[in-house]
Design a protein around this motif. Sequence first.
Motif, mmCIF file in Angstrom:
data_model
loop_
_atom_site.group_PDB
_atom_site.id
_atom_site.type_symbol
_atom_site.label_atom_id
_atom_site.label_comp_id
_atom_site.label_asym_id
_atom_site.label_seq_id
_atom_site.Cartn_x
_atom_site.Cartn_y
_atom_site.Cartn_z
ATOM 1 N N SER A 198 0.827 -1.210 0.000
ATOM 2 C CA SER A 198 0.000 0.000 0.000
ATOM 3 C C SER A 198 0.863 1.264 0.000
ATOM 4 C CB SER A 198 -0.965 -0.013 1.182
ATOM 5 O OG SER A 198 -0.248 -0.239 2.360
ATOM 6 N N PHE A 199 2.034 1.207 0.621
ATOM 7 C CA PHE A 199 2.912 2.385 0.619
ATOM 8 C C PHE A 199 3.361 2.724 -0.808
ATOM 9 C CE2 PHE A 199 7.023 4.491 0.771
ATOM 10 C CZ PHE A 199 6.831 5.470 1.730
ATOM 11 N N SER A 200 3.822 1.722 -1.527
ATOM 12 C CA SER A 200 4.287 1.951 -2.905
ATOM 13 C C SER A 200 3.135 2.371 -3.812
ATOM 14 C CB SER A 200 4.930 0.687 -3.469
ATOM 15 O OG SER A 200 5.979 0.295 -2.643
ATOM 16 N N ARG A 201 1.985 1.756 -3.592
ATOM 17 C CA ARG A 201 0.832 2.120 -4.425
ATOM 18 C C ARG A 201 0.468 3.580 -4.220
ATOM 19 N NH1 ARG A 201 -3.446 -2.412 -3.116
ATOM 20 N NH2 ARG A 201 -4.844 -0.852 -3.988
ATOM 21 N N ALA A 202 0.524 4.018 -2.951
ATOM 22 C CA ALA A 202 0.211 5.429 -2.673
ATOM 23 C C ALA A 202 1.242 6.340 -3.335
ATOM 24 C CB ALA A 202 0.177 5.659 -1.170
ATOM 25 N N ALA A 203 2.512 5.919 -3.310
ATOM 26 C CA ALA A 203 3.559 6.749 -3.926
ATOM 27 C C ALA A 203 3.362 6.849 -5.438
ATOM 28 C CB ALA A 203 4.935 6.164 -3.606
ATOM 29 N N TRP A 204 3.070 5.731 -6.078
ATOM 30 C CA TRP A 204 2.868 5.746 -7.536
ATOM 31 C C TRP A 204 1.622 6.537 -7.915
ATOM 32 C CZ3 TRP A 204 6.126 4.647 -11.260
ATOM 33 C CH2 TRP A 204 7.139 3.701 -11.061
ATOM 34 N N PHE A 205 0.625 6.459 -7.044
ATOM 35 C CA PHE A 205 -0.654 7.083 -7.392
ATOM 36 C C PHE A 205 -0.625 8.594 -7.192
ATOM 37 C CE2 PHE A 205 -5.330 7.744 -6.914
ATOM 38 C CZ PHE A 205 -5.657 7.303 -8.184
ATOM 39 N N SER A 206 0.363 9.074 -6.415
ATOM 40 C CA SER A 206 0.370 10.513 -6.147
ATOM 41 C C SER A 206 1.120 11.260 -7.245
ATOM 42 C CB SER A 206 0.973 10.777 -4.771
ATOM 43 O OG SER A 206 2.257 10.218 -4.693
ATOM 44 N N ALA A 218 13.339 4.175 1.292
ATOM 45 C CA ALA A 218 12.304 4.391 2.307
ATOM 46 C C ALA A 218 12.033 3.088 3.058
ATOM 47 C CB ALA A 218 11.022 4.895 1.646
ATOM 48 N N ARG A 219 12.052 1.987 2.330
ATOM 49 C CA ARG A 219 11.852 0.667 2.945
ATOM 50 C C ARG A 219 12.991 0.353 3.910
ATOM 51 N NH1 ARG A 219 15.208 -4.190 2.626
ATOM 52 N NH2 ARG A 219 13.859 -6.015 2.608
ATOM 53 N N ASN A 220 14.231 0.600 3.499
ATOM 54 C CA ASN A 220 15.387 0.305 4.356
ATOM 55 C C ASN A 220 15.420 1.215 5.580
ATOM 56 O OD1 ASN A 220 16.179 -1.702 2.664
ATOM 57 N ND2 ASN A 220 17.632 -0.431 1.523
ATOM 58 N N ASP A 221 15.076 2.481 5.381
ATOM 59 C CA ASP A 221 15.039 3.407 6.526
ATOM 60 C C ASP A 221 14.018 2.936 7.562
ATOM 61 O OD1 ASP A 221 16.962 4.971 5.423
ATOM 62 O OD2 ASP A 221 15.596 6.506 4.637
ATOM 63 N N PHE A 222 12.904 2.437 7.061
ATOM 64 C CA PHE A 222 11.853 1.972 7.978
ATOM 65 C C PHE A 222 12.270 0.666 8.659
ATOM 66 C CE2 PHE A 222 7.641 -0.148 8.690
ATOM 67 C CZ PHE A 222 7.219 0.727 9.683
ATOM 68 N N LEU A 223 12.824 -0.238 7.848
ATOM 69 C CA LEU A 223 13.170 -1.569 8.368
ATOM 70 C C LEU A 223 14.336 -1.516 9.359
ATOM 71 C CD1 LEU A 223 12.749 -4.666 8.174
ATOM 72 C CD2 LEU A 223 14.254 -4.663 6.181
ATOM 73 N N GLN A 278 6.810 11.827 0.396
ATOM 74 C CA GLN A 278 8.212 12.175 0.658
ATOM 75 C C GLN A 278 9.167 11.429 -0.278
ATOM 76 O OE1 GLN A 278 7.828 11.408 4.888
ATOM 77 N NE2 GLN A 278 8.304 13.551 5.316
ATOM 78 N N VAL A 279 8.687 10.316 -0.815
ATOM 79 C CA VAL A 279 9.484 9.592 -1.814
ATOM 80 C C VAL A 279 9.732 10.493 -3.025
ATOM 81 C CG1 VAL A 279 9.420 7.623 -3.405
ATOM 82 C CG2 VAL A 279 8.633 7.348 -1.064
ATOM 83 N N HIS A 280 8.713 11.258 -3.407
ATOM 84 C CA HIS A 280 8.865 12.149 -4.558
ATOM 85 C C HIS A 280 9.777 13.324 -4.247
ATOM 86 C CE1 HIS A 280 5.939 9.801 -6.589
ATOM 87 N NE2 HIS A 280 5.038 10.041 -5.668
ATOM 88 N N ILE A 281 9.719 13.783 -3.015
ATOM 89 C CA ILE A 281 10.602 14.893 -2.636
ATOM 90 C C ILE A 281 12.056 14.422 -2.732
ATOM 91 C CG2 ILE A 281 11.260 16.442 -0.743
ATOM 92 C CD1 ILE A 281 8.288 16.334 0.132
ATOM 93 N N ALA A 282 12.295 13.183 -2.285
ATOM 94 C CA ALA A 282 13.648 12.631 -2.383
ATOM 95 C C ALA A 282 14.062 12.465 -3.848
ATOM 96 C CB ALA A 282 13.703 11.284 -1.661
#
Length: 316
Positions: free
Chosen positions: A51-59, A105-110, A120-124
Amino acid sequence: MLPNIKTFAWRLLRRALPTGLRAGRFSIHISKTCCRCGQQEDEVHLFFMCSFSRAAWFSSPWFVRSDALVQGHSTLHSVIDVLRMRHLYGSLSNICTLLWCLWKARNDFLFHRAKSLPHQVHIAALALTSNVYDNALLLNQTPTPTQLSSNQIPLPGRTLRSDLLADGAKIYSDAAFRTKKIPGLLQGQVGTGVGIFISLPSNGGEINVQVQASAPPTSTPLQAEALALNFAAYLASQLNIAQPTFLTDCLVLAGAAALGNVSTSETPWSIRKSLASFFKTTYQLQPKVFHISREINDVFCCFYRTLTCLLQERWQ
Ligand SMILES: [Zn+2]
């Protein structure tokens, strides 16, 4: 592209990225599941289905439904190919940068429990490339007929922001790559579905012609699109339509068709035969070819919706 993103892309495409599922095979201390949602973490889940990646792609600026995007694709290569062909800023560099930011983002979280939000993925990604969102700013300014002027017409082969900018006859082509919805096909067989929509100005109104056809399967979506364009050219020549504007949502194909010559190094080998036939069929018609994006164009979007419904209804 930054060197670390190149390395990441190479590992991703070589199926060497230590996703949970892959790394978990080597150690019982590594979880095979997604740190965000608990599902098995392979590349498709991590980059497109979670769901995180889907939200990023959809934005903004992508507006892509990544869960739908990966349907029917067995490799990441073909998913990336579709994005490159169909998305306005789907350059390899932009795609890999976004994927890398999702990975980070996945590694930072994990590993650091650092939670980020999808936007924030897009800002990066923006910080890493200078041109990712240039086109996105343009997209937000939807043109209205009164604002249009001839200086907004791009060079042939580029993206036409609105089909209202094109004068005269417009011929849209689209292909359904490896569809099963073709009458007469045996179970398990696939073919290429082709849809053509012709809009001819006539005494203040317009005449519309819609044609659906099918062909044997092609090896790539690009070849299917080239086949559709070729068929559109055949119809234009049979109907003797002078100075037609061909519109396709495949940027690579529009670029190659606008060159007017198959022997340039930029033209993919897989579509040279179709393009040669396109040039031969249309050389007396003085055609123009543009890319047009489904997402930003109401007229085109309507046509696609109609076409998709027709293809589904007729070929079910
Ligand atoms: Zn997940």
